[in-house]
Each structure stands twice: as C-alpha cells, then as structure tokens.
Design a protein around this motif. Sequence first.
Motif, PDB file in Angstrom:
ATOM      1  N   THR A   1       0.825  -1.215   0.000  1.00  0.00           N
ATOM      2  CA  THR A   1       0.000   0.000   0.000  1.00  0.00           C
ATOM      3  C   THR A   1       0.857   1.262   0.000  1.00  0.00           C
ATOM      4  OG1 THR A   1      -0.205  -0.162   2.419  1.00  0.00           O
ATOM      5  CG2 THR A   1      -1.983  -1.103   1.109  1.00  0.00           C
TER       6      THR A   1
ATOM      7  N   HIS B   1      -6.635   8.129  -8.120  1.00  0.00           N
ATOM      8  CA  HIS B   1      -7.367   6.916  -7.739  1.00  0.00           C
ATOM      9  C   HIS B   1      -6.432   5.718  -7.873  1.00  0.00           C
ATOM     10  CE1 HIS B   1      -7.617   7.120 -12.072  1.00  0.00           C
ATOM     11  NE2 HIS B   1      -7.536   5.813 -12.001  1.00  0.00           N
ATOM     12  N   LEU B   2      -6.786   4.628  -7.205  1.00  0.00           N
ATOM     13  CA  LEU B   2      -5.985   3.403  -7.237  1.00  0.00           C
ATOM     14  C   LEU B   2      -6.909   2.206  -7.370  1.00  0.00           C
ATOM     15  CD1 LEU B   2      -3.279   1.801  -6.748  1.00  0.00           C
ATOM     16  CD2 LEU B   2      -3.835   1.901  -4.302  1.00  0.00           C
TER      17      LEU B   2
ATOM     18  N   ALA C   1      -5.299  -0.154   2.631  1.00  0.00           N
ATOM     19  CA  ALA C   1      -5.336   0.637   1.396  1.00  0.00           C
ATOM     20  C   ALA C   1      -6.400   1.728   1.501  1.00  0.00           C
ATOM     21  CB  ALA C   1      -5.614  -0.264   0.199  1.00  0.00           C
ATOM     22  N   GLU C   2      -7.557   1.368   2.046  1.00  0.00           N
ATOM     23  CA  GLU C   2      -8.650   2.333   2.215  1.00  0.00           C
ATOM     24  C   GLU C   2      -8.207   3.481   3.121  1.00  0.00           C
ATOM     25  OE1 GLU C   2     -11.907   4.010   1.356  1.00  0.00           O
ATOM     26  OE2 GLU C   2     -12.133   1.870   0.916  1.00  0.00           O
TER      27      GLU C   2
ATOM     28  N   CYS D   1       0.817   6.772  -7.041  1.00  0.00           N
ATOM     29  CA  CYS D   1      -0.307   7.647  -7.397  1.00  0.00           C
ATOM     30  C   CYS D   1       0.086   9.122  -7.250  1.00  0.00           C
ATOM     31  CB  CYS D   1      -1.524   7.358  -6.515  1.00  0.00           C
ATOM     32  SG  CYS D   1      -2.356   5.805  -6.878  1.00  0.00           S
TER      33      CYS D   1
ATOM     34  N   ILE E   1      -6.966   9.883  -2.323  1.00  0.00           N
ATOM     35  CA  ILE E   1      -7.009   8.996  -3.497  1.00  0.00           C
ATOM     36  C   ILE E   1      -8.235   8.102  -3.411  1.00  0.00           C
ATOM     37  CG2 ILE E   1      -5.821   7.059  -4.625  1.00  0.00           C
ATOM     38  CD1 ILE E   1      -3.189   8.297  -3.473  1.00  0.00           C
ATOM     39  N   ARG E   2      -8.958   7.977  -4.517  1.00  0.00           N
ATOM     40  CA  ARG E   2     -10.146   7.121  -4.537  1.00  0.00           C
ATOM     41  C   ARG E   2      -9.722   5.678  -4.794  1.00  0.00           C
ATOM     42  NH1 ARG E   2     -14.132   6.597  -9.225  1.00  0.00           N
ATOM     43  NH2 ARG E   2     -15.592   5.059  -8.417  1.00  0.00           N
ATOM     44  N   LEU E   3     -10.185   4.765  -3.946  1.00  0.00           N
ATOM     45  CA  LEU E   3      -9.805   3.356  -4.062  1.00  0.00           C
ATOM     46  C   LEU E   3     -10.892   2.561  -4.772  1.00  0.00           C
ATOM     47  CD1 LEU E   3      -7.741   1.115  -3.232  1.00  0.00           C
ATOM     48  CD2 LEU E   3      -9.113   0.806  -1.159  1.00  0.00           C
TER      49      LEU E   3
ATOM     50  N   VAL F   1       0.440   4.006  -3.064  1.00  0.00           N
ATOM     51  CA  VAL F   1       0.028   5.396  -2.798  1.00  0.00           C
ATOM     52  C   VAL F   1       1.104   6.361  -3.289  1.00  0.00           C
ATOM     53  CG1 VAL F   1      -0.409   7.082  -0.965  1.00  0.00           C
ATOM     54  CG2 VAL F   1      -1.548   4.850  -0.902  1.00  0.00           C
TER      55      VAL F   1
ATOM     56  N   CYS G   1      -5.348   5.576   1.332  1.00  0.00           N
ATOM     57  CA  CYS G   1      -5.872   6.318   0.177  1.00  0.00           C
ATOM     58  C   CYS G   1      -6.724   7.502   0.642  1.00  0.00           C
ATOM     59  CB  CYS G   1      -6.688   5.399  -0.726  1.00  0.00           C
ATOM     60  SG  CYS G   1      -5.671   4.328  -1.758  1.00  0.00           S
TER      61      CYS G   1
END
Length: 372
Positions: free
Chosen positions: A257, A271-272, A288-289, A264, A297-299, A261, A292
């Motif tokens: 993760t 986003h990922l 990750a959630e 990104c 960042i949108r997961l 990140v 992000c």
Amino acid sequence: MAADEPLVLGIETSCDETGVGIVRGTTLLADAVASSVDAHARFGGVVPEIASRAHLEAMVPTIERALTEAGVSARDLDGIAVTSGPGLAGALLVGVSAAKAYAYALGKPLYGVNHLASHICVDQLEHGPLPEPTMALLVSGGHSSLLLAPDITSDVRPLGATIDDAAGEAFDKIARVLNLGFPGGPVIDRLAKEGDPAAIAFPRGLTGPRDAPYDFSFSGLKTSVARWIEAKRAAGEEVPVRDVAASFQEAVVDVLTRKAVRACKDEGVDHLMIGGGVAANSRLRALAEERCERAGIRLRVPRPKLCTDNGAMVAALGAEMVARNRPPSDLELSADSSLPVTEPHVPGTAHGHGHSHDHDHVHEISKDNLYS
C-alpha cells in the motif's frame, strides 16, 4: 445495459482455475469457475500437469454452464476472448485451443488478451468504466506489479514489479512453514485477525532511500519469518501462530500500500485500483482504504470473487476490445507463458483475422454439428 453493447465470452486458464465469463458491455451476465485447487493441495502448490488435465475436463461443461447462466446462445456472441499469457504454458494452451475451436466453429472474432490487463479491466464490471489513466496494484500468487494504464486495450506501462517472490507466493510459503495447508492466503488472513500485527518486527523489503521506489521483494521477508519460526521450535517454545500470521501479513500489506500510494502521488493519479488474488485479503483492503483516504485517493477494489482468476475479467477486456474496434487475433494465436503486460492483447496480422472465406463451408458444417 444496452442490447447493442458487445456480448463477449471470456476463457481463463492461466493457472488452476477454469474460468468462463460472459459480459455485455460492462455488465456481468455469467461467471462460471471450476477450480482444481483441491487436487494440488496435497502437493503444497500448483502442479502444471494436473492443472492442464483439469482444464481439459472442465472446459466444455464450464462454457455450457456460463451460457445457461447468462441465458444466451453461443450464436449470439460478438466475440470470444481468452487469456493467451502470461501463465503456465500447458494450462494456457488448453484455454487458447478451446477459444480458437469455438471462434472457428461459430465464425466469431477471437481476442487473445493479457492476464494482468484483464485483472485491471474486471473492475469495470463493479465500478463502471475505468478512469484514464488507471493506476493499478496487482497482487497474486504469480505477480506483484504496479501498472499505469492510459488505455487498458493498448497502453499498459509497468512502473514496478516483484524482483523475487510474488506476495501470494510468500503467503503460501509461510503457510506451509506454519503447517496451515494450501492455499495460504485465506487461512493467514483469518488467523491474523486474532493476532497482533505489531508483535514481531519483520523486515519491509526494498523500502530504503536508495531502493527502487516501485519494485517489491518478499523473499527476504519469507526467509526472516521462516527463521524466526525455526528458532522458536529449536528452543522448544510454542510458535504463536496468530501473531506470526498478523505480523507477516502486516509487513506485506504495509509495503504494497505504501508503494502504491506513492506511485499515485508521483504520477498525479487521484485513484488506485487493486486486483489479483491477494486483493481479496481483508487487511490489504482496510489499510489501502485508510491510506488512500488520507492521501485523497479514490480506491477501487472489485469484490473478492472477481479478484481471483476468473473468466469474467477476460470477457470484460474482450468486450472493451470489441467496443474500441481493436483488431481481433488470428486463429494462429498461440499461448505465451511470458506475454509482457505491455501487450494487453495479441492482434492479428495484416493478412486478415484468421477467418478465410475459403473455409466458410467448414464453418457452416461445424456450426451445424455443434449448435444445431
């Protein structure tokens, strides 16, 4: 779902799952899977010859099950997609041969597609069209990759990959050391929930300032965990299995993760997407959630069933190929066990796309015999 969206059947046989999926556009109609994992369990890993034989036995029944589930006829299809690589050569060959036979008999275009690009494209079935570019972290038993995909059908760029063991491979090996059976991912995930992820400080590979920023290494971690367990056993002490599972898992998902990140941020992508079998891991999803969200960042992570190998992901990429008018493959399409991710699909040659008019009578005979 519009009736004019491409209806595509996808076949996936890169490892030990015989997957057949049917999609219309970005809508999943059927996802049939026949797994041979139980046949490999007593060997502690996938045996290529057993996998190939299992694919041969499962292929036709799984295709028929998918057609029934989707409520469509093989004649209705707009194309047939198949994983042509990477993967186990013998296993891939079964899928490619089946796809060529169906495409030839039905007179439908054939699309040989990349296994890794398919893992990215499957997210369209859950969260709608992929953003362009898409940043993808793919983690499975055979791959750990960071990929940037400006166009999933023609432009996929590798930013980083594992230099030794893949993440899923490390899970399997540690599970074996702990006598937890095969596959290792699900059981380690389950036991880790009852353990302390901070109990043992296992190493984080390739995280130094001079290390490749997007590459992964899990071999040193695997060795460190195995030696720690051996030392406990040699001292006659009980191995705290849950703490080992949690601490090992934390070391893996922390690195995955953190690097994703960072990629990104460095590439300016907001986003990922995470895919591959290890994306079903609950701790990977949670961390990750968390990271992000903190980074803005949108997961995007598909549901666990779509993360493991399946035919739906192949059909999804095939449908995208049809929608974007990508050239189909020739009937000379071959399995390529080391197909690079930079080739999302294997297009046909300039001499046509494998369906010669000289063979139309053969097509008609085949179709009448198979689908009358």
